[in-house]
Design a protein around this motif. Structure first.
Motif, PDB file in Angstrom:
ATOM      1  N   ALA A 119       1.105  -1.069   0.221  1.00 32.11           N
ATOM      2  CA  ALA A 119      -0.058  -0.262  -0.204  1.00 32.11           C
ATOM      3  C   ALA A 119       0.821   0.862  -0.406  1.00 32.11           C
ATOM      4  O   ALA A 119       2.226   1.228   0.472  1.00 32.11           O
ATOM      5  CB  ALA A 119      -0.696  -0.005   1.126  1.00 32.11           C
ATOM      6  N   CYS A 120       0.280   2.289  -0.722  1.00 33.00           N
ATOM      7  CA  CYS A 120       1.288   3.701  -0.166  1.00 33.00           C
ATOM      8  C   CYS A 120      -0.283   4.931   0.250  1.00 33.00           C
ATOM      9  O   CYS A 120      -0.936   4.828  -0.265  1.00 33.00           O
ATOM     10  CB  CYS A 120       1.044   3.935  -1.264  1.00 33.00           C
TER      11      CYS A 120
ATOM     12  N   LEU B 112      13.675  16.793  10.016  1.00 38.03           N
ATOM     13  CA  LEU B 112      12.865  15.461  11.249  1.00 38.03           C
ATOM     14  C   LEU B 112      13.671  14.393  10.712  1.00 38.03           C
ATOM     15  O   LEU B 112      13.933  13.280  12.003  1.00 38.03           O
ATOM     16  CB  LEU B 112      12.051  15.291  11.638  1.00 38.03           C
ATOM     17  N   GLY B 113      14.308  13.517  10.045  1.00 35.90           N
ATOM     18  CA  GLY B 113      15.087  12.962   9.388  1.00 35.90           C
ATOM     19  C   GLY B 113      14.449  11.829   8.500  1.00 35.90           C
ATOM     20  O   GLY B 113      14.544  10.603   8.532  1.00 35.90           O
ATOM     21  N   VAL B 114      12.955  12.655   8.021  1.00 40.21           N
ATOM     22  CA  VAL B 114      12.464  11.793   7.728  1.00 40.21           C
ATOM     23  C   VAL B 114      13.170  10.963   5.748  1.00 40.21           C
ATOM     24  O   VAL B 114      13.404  11.935   5.486  1.00 40.21           O
ATOM     25  CB  VAL B 114      10.983  12.238   7.559  1.00 40.21           C
TER      26      VAL B 114
ATOM     27  N   THR C  34       9.194   7.293   2.917  1.00 38.65           N
ATOM     28  CA  THR C  34       8.761   5.601   4.128  1.00 38.65           C
ATOM     29  C   THR C  34       9.242   5.592   5.249  1.00 38.65           C
ATOM     30  O   THR C  34      10.032   6.602   5.382  1.00 38.65           O
ATOM     31  CB  THR C  34      10.270   4.409   2.853  1.00 38.65           C
ATOM     32  N   ASP C  35       8.751   5.009   6.279  1.00 43.19           N
ATOM     33  CA  ASP C  35       8.584   4.783   7.585  1.00 43.19           C
ATOM     34  C   ASP C  35       9.628   4.064   7.839  1.00 43.19           C
ATOM     35  O   ASP C  35      10.608   3.120   6.506  1.00 43.19           O
ATOM     36  CB  ASP C  35       7.056   4.502   7.911  1.00 43.19           C
TER      37      ASP C  35
ATOM     38  N   GLU D 221       3.141   8.709   0.395  1.00 40.91           N
ATOM     39  CA  GLU D 221       3.024  10.190  -0.794  1.00 40.91           C
ATOM     40  C   GLU D 221       2.731  11.707  -0.273  1.00 40.91           C
ATOM     41  O   GLU D 221       1.102  11.402   0.723  1.00 40.91           O
ATOM     42  CB  GLU D 221       2.738  10.204  -1.739  1.00 40.91           C
ATOM     43  N   ILE D 222       3.282  12.100  -0.463  1.00 41.76           N
ATOM     44  CA  ILE D 222       2.603  14.124  -0.009  1.00 41.76           C
ATOM     45  C   ILE D 222       2.379  14.797  -1.312  1.00 41.76           C
ATOM     46  O   ILE D 222       3.624  14.466  -2.218  1.00 41.76           O
ATOM     47  CB  ILE D 222       3.497  14.803   1.019  1.00 41.76           C
TER      48      ILE D 222
END
Length: 146
Positions: free
Chosen positions: A77-78, A99-101, A120-121, A128-129
């Protein structure tokens, strides 16, 4: 304001092998109404948020996201958050990067008329933004009643 408090999840996007096969399933079996159709992509408006289908090869070709396929019975999923403007995508990208994402690459304008960025987590779940560019989304199937 933190990202999750300012930007609601608007879309869930399933990454699929064959978008035509997936469209048939969601329309014929589950009763979704097709809202938008573009190469390698379709979405449906139902109760709640938008459900989207995106061919794995298409997203990989255009965004640099991995084209590796998960074996059967592995969830794919996305999650997507629609932002109010392309400038907001850039601002949130900077905020989250600070923040390091881990993003795939900086925001870009894509052929589907949206400015997008992908991250990605820690478990490699894709996010997606995005924001629509001038002219809005492409591929609308359902036209508003006059």
């Amino acid at each position: 304001m933190p990202f999750a408090q300012a930007h609601p999840i608007t879309d869930i996007c399933f990454l699929v092998e064959d978008v035509e096969r997936a469209i048939a399933f969601y329309v014929d079996k589950l009763g979704f109404r097709l809202r938008r159709r573009a190469p390698g992509f379709a979405d449906f408006k139902g109760a709640g948020l938008t459900l989207a289908l995106w061919e794995i090869g298409h997203i990989a070709e255009h965004t640099g996201v991995s084209d590796r396929r998960a074996p059967p019975q592995v969830h794919k999923a996305c999650a997507a958050a629609e932002l109010p403007s392309p400038d907001a995508v850039d601002a949130v990208y900077v905020e989250l990067s600070t923040l390091g994402v881990p993003f795939q690459r900086p925001p870009e304008d894509y052929a589907w008329n949206a400015r997008c960025a992908y991250f990605t987590d820690p478990d490699d779940n894709l996010w997606e933004i995005y924001a629509w560019l001038d002219g809005g989304p492409v591929g609308d199937v359902d036209t508003p009643a006059a």
